[in-house]
Design a protein around this motif. Structure first.
Motif, short mmCIF file in Angstrom:
data_model
loop_
_atom_site.label_atom_id
_atom_site.label_comp_id
_atom_site.label_asym_id
_atom_site.label_seq_id
_atom_site.Cartn_x
_atom_site.Cartn_y
_atom_site.Cartn_z
N PRO A 276 0.83 -1.22 0.00
CA PRO A 276 0.00 0.00 0.00
C PRO A 276 0.85 1.26 0.00
CG PRO A 276 0.03 -1.00 2.19
CD PRO A 276 0.75 -1.95 1.26
N TRP A 277 0.27 2.34 -0.52
CA TRP A 277 1.03 3.59 -0.58
C TRP A 277 1.36 4.10 0.81
CZ3 TRP A 277 -0.68 8.07 1.65
CH2 TRP A 277 -2.04 8.12 2.01
N GLN A 278 0.54 3.73 1.81
CA GLN A 278 0.83 4.18 3.17
C GLN A 278 2.17 3.63 3.65
OE1 GLN A 278 -2.06 2.91 2.24
NE2 GLN A 278 -3.72 4.29 2.85
N THR A 279 2.48 2.40 3.26
CA THR A 279 3.76 1.80 3.67
C THR A 279 4.93 2.53 3.02
OG1 THR A 279 2.70 -0.35 3.92
CG2 THR A 279 5.10 -0.33 3.73
N LEU A 280 4.76 2.91 1.74
CA LEU A 280 5.82 3.64 1.06
C LEU A 280 6.05 5.00 1.71
CD1 LEU A 280 4.86 2.82 -2.64
CD2 LEU A 280 6.61 1.74 -1.22
N VAL A 281 4.96 5.69 2.05
CA VAL A 281 5.10 6.99 2.72
C VAL A 281 5.77 6.82 4.07
CG1 VAL A 281 3.83 8.92 3.72
CG2 VAL A 281 3.15 7.99 1.50
N ALA A 282 5.39 5.78 4.80
CA ALA A 282 5.99 5.54 6.11
C ALA A 282 7.50 5.32 5.99
CB ALA A 282 5.33 4.33 6.77
N GLY A 283 7.90 4.52 4.98
CA GLY A 283 9.33 4.31 4.77
C GLY A 283 10.05 5.58 4.42
N GLY A 284 9.42 6.42 3.59
CA GLY A 284 10.03 7.70 3.25
C GLY A 284 10.20 8.60 4.46
N LEU A 285 9.20 8.61 5.34
CA LEU A 285 9.29 9.43 6.55
C LEU A 285 10.42 8.96 7.46
CD1 LEU A 285 5.49 9.85 7.33
CD2 LEU A 285 7.06 11.64 6.58
N LEU A 286 10.56 7.65 7.59
CA LEU A 286 11.63 7.12 8.43
C LEU A 286 13.00 7.48 7.85
CD1 LEU A 286 10.22 3.58 9.32
CD2 LEU A 286 10.25 5.63 10.74
N LEU B 79 7.92 8.85 13.55
CA LEU B 79 7.51 7.46 13.72
C LEU B 79 6.01 7.36 13.94
CD1 LEU B 79 10.40 6.10 15.98
CD2 LEU B 79 9.97 5.52 13.59
N VAL B 80 5.48 8.25 14.78
CA VAL B 80 4.03 8.27 15.01
C VAL B 80 3.30 8.61 13.72
CG1 VAL B 80 2.17 9.47 16.24
CG2 VAL B 80 4.24 8.80 17.46
N LEU B 81 3.83 9.58 12.97
CA LEU B 81 3.22 9.94 11.69
C LEU B 81 3.22 8.76 10.73
CD1 LEU B 81 2.03 12.05 9.80
CD2 LEU B 81 4.36 12.77 9.23
N ALA B 82 4.33 8.04 10.68
CA ALA B 82 4.38 6.87 9.82
C ALA B 82 3.36 5.82 10.26
CB ALA B 82 5.79 6.28 9.83
N GLY B 83 3.23 5.65 11.57
CA GLY B 83 2.24 4.69 12.07
C GLY B 83 0.81 5.09 11.74
N LEU B 84 0.51 6.38 11.86
CA LEU B 84 -0.83 6.86 11.52
C LEU B 84 -1.13 6.68 10.03
CD1 LEU B 84 -0.88 10.15 13.64
CD2 LEU B 84 -2.22 8.10 14.06
N VAL B 85 -0.11 6.91 9.20
CA VAL B 85 -0.31 6.72 7.77
C VAL B 85 -0.50 5.24 7.45
CG1 VAL B 85 0.81 6.90 5.52
CG2 VAL B 85 0.94 8.81 7.12
N ARG B 86 0.30 4.40 8.09
CA ARG B 86 0.22 2.96 7.80
C ARG B 86 -1.12 2.38 8.24
NH1 ARG B 86 3.37 -1.21 6.45
NH2 ARG B 86 2.98 -3.24 7.39
N THR B 87 -1.65 2.84 9.36
CA THR B 87 -2.94 2.34 9.84
C THR B 87 -4.12 3.06 9.20
OG1 THR B 87 -2.85 3.86 11.73
CG2 THR B 87 -1.97 1.64 12.04
N LYS B 88 -3.82 3.94 8.23
CA LYS B 88 -4.85 4.68 7.49
C LYS B 88 -5.67 5.61 8.38
CE LYS B 88 -5.23 1.04 3.98
NZ LYS B 88 -6.13 0.15 3.22
N ALA B 89 -5.06 6.06 9.49
CA ALA B 89 -5.72 7.09 10.30
C ALA B 89 -5.57 8.44 9.62
CB ALA B 89 -5.10 7.14 11.70
N LEU B 90 -4.64 8.57 8.68
CA LEU B 90 -4.45 9.79 7.89
C LEU B 90 -4.65 9.46 6.41
CD1 LEU B 90 -1.34 11.41 9.60
CD2 LEU B 90 -3.74 12.03 9.90
#
Length: 315
Positions: A16-26, A304-315
């Motif tokens: 999912p794109w959320q995982t890619l965004v999370a990796g980019g944020l990290l 890290l929290v932002l990446a988690g929120l994106v990955r869980t689709k809270a954002l």
């Protein structure tokens, strides 16, 4: 194409794109930490000999700023928002705000969160605009009160500088007016929706109190962080002058579109603290301490929290 290659491609499509965004944020967090390590190291060295009690107070105030930010967002909308997630979003938004310029990061995170909570894009943007306006009004009032209480701390620009500022402001206003007039129908609809939302918020006293009280508390808490760091470094500055120096510097830094005010706020705050009576080196130490507590220490956890929120689709 081999079966193994096809399997890899299929797995890539399922990411999912959320995982890619999370990796980019990290990755961005690691790059920022490495790039600005000298600043982190210098700030830590200066704070080692500072008073730990005052630094602990500054850290507690920093945590409370995220709670106040959540209160202001809730106060800007009529609908009830999930409280815990809202606070987590503000923590993540503060980190994003230090990556993108001029508040774009925090605005984008909050806009996405409000839309996830069911608000239409227009209403979500209006809520953030109302919140920003309330914060600006509160800062303006505080600066005026403190300037009257501590005359001579702020120096007005020269006549030529004031004239140039007025000309630039008038030109910008004229350009905005021309654009708005060219889209008069859409502007009327937007104004009608904005007025309805603002009226709906202020018709509910708890919402209005959250909006304005949270905005006031947010400004006071950040001022308290600077004051606590100044006291930790044993700088003999009156509290009123420190508060006025921070409010003026942070308001001026908004005019420069740097990520989280990095650079612009640092220079403005160091200058205003020096103008308030602190030695130049001590002013720089205070700025580094403030930045260490409000930016660098929470930055990686916030991303890290932002990446988690994106990955869980809270954002």
């Amino acid at each position: 194409m081999s079966a193994q290659t096809g399997a890899v491609l299929d797995a890539g499509r399922r990411v999912p794109w959320q995982t890619l965004v999370a990796g980019g944020l990290l990755a961005g967090a690691v790059v920022l930490a490495v790039r600005h390590w000298p600043v982190l190291d210098a700030g830590a060295d200066r704070l080692v000999v500072a008073d730990r009690g005052w630094l602990l107070l500054a850290a507690v105030l920093t945590v409370l700023t995220w709670v106040c930010a959540a209160v202001t967002v809730q106060g800007a909308v009529r609908e009830a928002l999930p409280a815990r997630r809202l606070v987590a979003v503000q923590f993540a938004a503060s980190a994003a705000n230090h990556v993108l310029p001029a508040g774009v990061g925090a605005g984008a995170v909050n806009l996405r969160f409000l839309m996830r909570c069911g608000l239409a894009p227009g209403r979500a943007a209006t809520a953030l605009a109302v919140r920003g306006t309330a914060g600006a009004v509160v800062r303006f009032v505080l600066i005026g009160v403190l300037a009257l209480a501590s005359p001579g701390v702020l120096r007005l620009p020269s006549v030529h500088g004031t004239t140039l500022l007025l000309v630039l402001t008038g030109t910008a206003a004229a350009g905005c007016a021309a654009v708005l007039l060219s889209r008069l129908t859409r502007v009327r609809r937007w104004l009608a929706c904005t007025v309805a939302d603002v009226r709906g918020v202020h018709e509910r006293p708890p919402r209005a109190a959250a909006l304005w009280g949270g905005s006031l508390a947010f400004a006071v808490l950040h001022t308290g962080i600077v004051l606590a760091v100044v006291r930790a470094l044993e700088l003999p500055l009156p509290a009123g002058r420190v508060a006025l120096a921070y409010l003026a510097a942070s308001s001026a830094a908004v005019l420069l579109p740097t990520p989280g005010g990095l650079g612009s706020l640092d220079a403005a705050l160091a200058w205003t603290l020096t103008a308030a009576g602190a030695p130049a080196g001590a002013s720089l130490s205070a700025v580094l301490g403030y930045r260490l507590l409000t930016v660098w220490l929470p930055l990686v956890p916030g991303l890290l929290v932002l990446a988690g929120l994106v990955r869980t689709k809270a954002l």
